[in-house]
Design an enzyme around this catalytic site. Structure first.
Site, PDB file in Angstrom:
ATOM      1  N   ASP A 160      65.393  35.238  69.934  1.00 51.35           N
ATOM      2  CA  ASP A 160      64.264  36.053  70.461  1.00 51.35           C
ATOM      3  C   ASP A 160      63.115  35.215  70.848  1.00 51.35           C
ATOM      4  O   ASP A 160      62.588  34.123  70.175  1.00 51.35           O
ATOM      5  CB  ASP A 160      63.667  36.896  69.358  1.00 51.35           C
TER       6      ASP A 160
ATOM      7  N   GLU B 189      66.807  34.855  74.534  1.00 49.96           N
ATOM      8  CA  GLU B 189      65.967  36.068  74.998  1.00 49.96           C
ATOM      9  C   GLU B 189      64.777  35.548  75.837  1.00 49.96           C
ATOM     10  O   GLU B 189      63.753  35.306  75.251  1.00 49.96           O
ATOM     11  CB  GLU B 189      65.650  37.123  73.668  1.00 49.96           C
TER      12      GLU B 189
HETATM   13  C1  GLC Z   1      61.535  40.064  72.403  1.00 47.52           C
HETATM   14  C2  GLC Z   1      61.726  41.532  71.851  1.00 47.52           C
HETATM   15  C3  GLC Z   1      60.616  42.462  71.706  1.00 47.52           C
HETATM   16  C4  GLC Z   1      59.734  41.815  70.827  1.00 47.52           C
HETATM   17  C5  GLC Z   1      59.248  40.500  71.139  1.00 47.52           C
HETATM   18  C6  GLC Z   1      58.421  39.802  69.912  1.00 47.52           C
HETATM   19  O1  GLC Z   1      60.730  39.913  73.523  1.00 47.52           O
HETATM   20  O2  GLC Z   1      62.883  41.991  72.828  1.00 47.52           O
HETATM   21  O3  GLC Z   1      61.208  43.463  71.677  1.00 47.52           O
HETATM   22  O4  GLC Z   1      58.643  42.798  71.000  1.00 47.52           O
HETATM   23  O5  GLC Z   1      60.428  39.579  71.316  1.00 47.52           O
HETATM   24  O6  GLC Z   1      59.448  39.748  68.799  1.00 47.52           O
END
Ligand code: GLC
Length: 611
Positions: free
Chosen positions: A273, A315
């Site tokens: 993430d 991500e």
């Molecule tokens: C990523 C996740 C999102 C979250 C962010 C902070 O972008 O997909 O849902 O708010 O990280 O952790």
């Protein structure tokens, strides 16, 4: 069930690097870590402690996972195969808890799922926790969802069913009630070193000048003052999500160790993430700096040495030029998977414009993935659709024209003037930001539009045909609509993304009503058709064929497949571009017999027979 015992911080100060040195990935790990941390006085000791941590994890890796490591090594591209399909869901919304997810495995198997991404199910902050992304303990399951033993049981049951579990691993931050954050609040110097703490407001302003805003409306700015710390803490996302200071090697050690512990419970893939935010440098946006790549490649090396079946997914959501580098290259492999966010966003834009121009541009700019890596191709996920991912594809326009075009696309979905029922996200600032809504509500199911199913099929068809691992977002396979119930929940009502996080509709999953049965059948047809396409390789990466018909998207997949999509509401004659010897894998009709593409229709022509 015997569970491997987790390692706990702090790790032994001494270690032995002899066994680590035998790992083929050790030189890469050391090289990257030396570039990141070589200046630290304790660097040698740090390497020894890392080696000790890897040894410890290796020594407790369960036999069933070693067997899985070997099986995956024999088929390293299993997740890119024609039969691999991904599915993404919240544990509580899909199965109630981890045991409930086990009960839903037969359903996943019916969909052809081989990769299950469960949104964060780790112990999270009490109260608002950004949908679980404010993690209070990287090694503990959220108590209401189950235990570590339940997690190990789930990974085993999934594995028996041929499904890999992908878990979120929130690299960029902890919650403010994580024990290390709590220790920092209590004044522990070592714990303070895990975060970016700045006491001088002038310095904060200097940093802030170069930074972007992820949540300009609900969490403006990137720093949060905490009196207990006598400092501003860096908070890229919500004020309760404290960015980790990856320039501190202790952070690397703690995160690598937690990752290995989870891999030893059978987590087979990690969604890393916020991977672009790990390194900070004054004067710029502190996004996707080269050090981020060094960190990710080193983490990959650590996994390869101890839990080689593990796959990493970055991500990073943004234009294709920002997401592609996270796959690394032939010589510097990084993540195995990356979100094709540009393609996803371009699909929605194409529907709004009735013109596939932006898809063509994204595909033309997407480099073929390096060996053993690929794209996650998708239509919706738990986050908003971020329109700015398309800005580079409009670089030929003036800034005003670009903004106007994006605004028009966004308005198509959030104005209520069309068949779509989306809601703008974080849109009160200057630029066009994002869009919330379930795919079904955005394609016209909610308004009863007769072309809704064709549009959903077209977008998922693009995801299934473009190569990589197509990901179904829970509920899309049933045509589930927006869920506005979050507006009554004090912990969620400020967060519009809950609009597209409904509870799984088990009644629809039985296919009892005609609509959900039709959507399920559509997905089944896509699954079967995809098997007729060649697996994604350099040779078969989608190659755009220019057709000079705005609504028509055509790309070849190697010499054996040509996929045609109509993003307009008009029929498009295609007789003159028929693919020699081709057959449409959906209908088995020879290409010569297909003279037009229906509105929002598609055909995939291949030389081979449909599966
Ligand atoms: C990523 C996740 C999102 C979250 C962010 C902070 O972008 O997909 O849902 O708010 O990280 O952790």
């Amino acid at each position: 069930m015997d569970l491997p015992s987790p390692q706990s911080y702090p790790f032994p100060l001494e270690g032995d690097i002899r066994s680590a040195q035998r790992d083929p990935s050790w030189p890469k790990i050391v090289t990257n870590l030396a570039a990141l941390y070589g200046d630290h006085a304790e660097f040698d000791g740090f390497l020894k402690r890392l080696a000790a941590c890897m040894d410890a994890a290796r020594s407790v890796r369960p036999q069933r996972l070693k067997t899985l490591d070997a099986a995956r090594a024999a088929d390293p591209d299993w997740f890119l195969g024609a039969s691999a399909i991904g599915y993404s869901a919240y544990v509580e919304r899909f199965g109630g808890n981890l045991q409930g997810v086990v009960k839903n495995i037969p359903y996943l198997q019916r969909l052809g799922v081989r990769y299950l991404h469960l949104l964060p199910f780790w112990k999270a902050r009490d109260g608002d926790n950004d949908g679980g992304f404010a993690v209070a303990d990287f090694r503990q399951v959220r108590p209401d969802l189950g235990t570590t033993a339940d997690l190990a049981a789930l990974t085993e049951a999934l594995s028996d069913a041929g499904i890999a579990l992908c878990a979120d691993f929130v690299l960029n931050h902890t919650s403010d009630d994580h024990p290390i954050a709590q220790a920092a609040l209590a004044g522990d110097a070592r714990a303070r070193g895990f975060y970016h703490l700045i006491s001088n407001p002038v310095e904060v302003a200097e940093w802030e000048a170069g930074l972007g805003q992820v949540f300009p409306e609900t969490a403006p700015g990137n720093f949060t003052w905490r009196a207990e710390l006598s400092a501003y803490v860096w908070t890229t996302f919500y004020p309760f999500q404290w960015d980790l200071n990856w320039s501190n090697p202790e952070v690397f050690l703690e995160m690598a160790s937690a990752m290995l512990d989870l891999a030893n419970l059978g987590v087979e893939a990690f969604r890393l993430d916020s991977a672009a935010y790990l390194w900070k440098e004054k004067g710029g946006p502190s996004k996707a700096l080269p050090q981020c790549h060094l960190i990710l490649q080193a983490l990959r090396g650590v996994c390869e040495a101890v839990a080689p079946c593990v796959k990493l997914k970055s991500e990073v959501i943004g234009p294709v030029a920002e997401t592609a580098p996270f796959l690394g290259d032939k010589y510097h492999p990084e993540c195995h998977l990356a979100y094709h966010a540009g393609l996803m966003t371009a699909g929605w834009a194409a529907l709004a414009e009735g013109d596939a121009d932006l898809i063509r541009r994204v595909l033309a700019e997407a480099p073929p993935p390096p060996p053993h890596a690929g794209w996650i191709t998708y239509v919706r996920c738990h986050d908003d659709i971020g329109w700015q991912s398309l800005a580079p594809q409009m670089a030929h326009l003036s800034a005003e024209a670009r903004e106007a075009r994006l605004r028009k696309i966004a308005a198509f979905y959030d104005s209520g003037a069309t068949y779509a029922r989306g809601v703008a996200f974080q849109a009160s600032g200057s630029g066009v930001h994002g869009l919330n809504g379930m795919a079904a509500s955005l394609t016209g199911f909610e308004t009863g539009d007769p072309s809704a199913l064709a549009r959903l099929r077209l977008l998922y068809g693009l995801a299934f045909a473009a190569g990589g691992l197509p990901l179904i977002y829970m509920g899309d396979e049933l045509g589930q609509l927006n869920d506005p119930s979050y507006r009554d929940d004090p912990d969620r009502q400020h967060e519009g993304r809950w609009l597209h996080r409904p509870a799984f509709d088990a009644a629809r999953a039985d296919g009892q009503d005609a609509e959900s049965a039709a959507v399920l059948a559509m997905f089944e047809a896509l699954r079967r058709a995809r098997m007729a396409l060649p697996p994604l390789t350099h040779e078969s990466a989608p190659l755009v064929v220019e057709m000079e018909v705005p609504g028509l998207l055509a790309f070849s997949r190697g010499a054996d497949a040509l996929c045609l999509f109509n993003f307009s509401s008009e029929a498009i004659p295609i007789g003159r571009i028929a693919f020699p010897l081709g057959t449409d894998v959906f209908t088995s009709r020879p290409s010569a017999a297909i003279d037009h593409l229906a509105p929002f229709g598609m055909v995939w022509l291949t030389r081979g027979p449909a599966a």
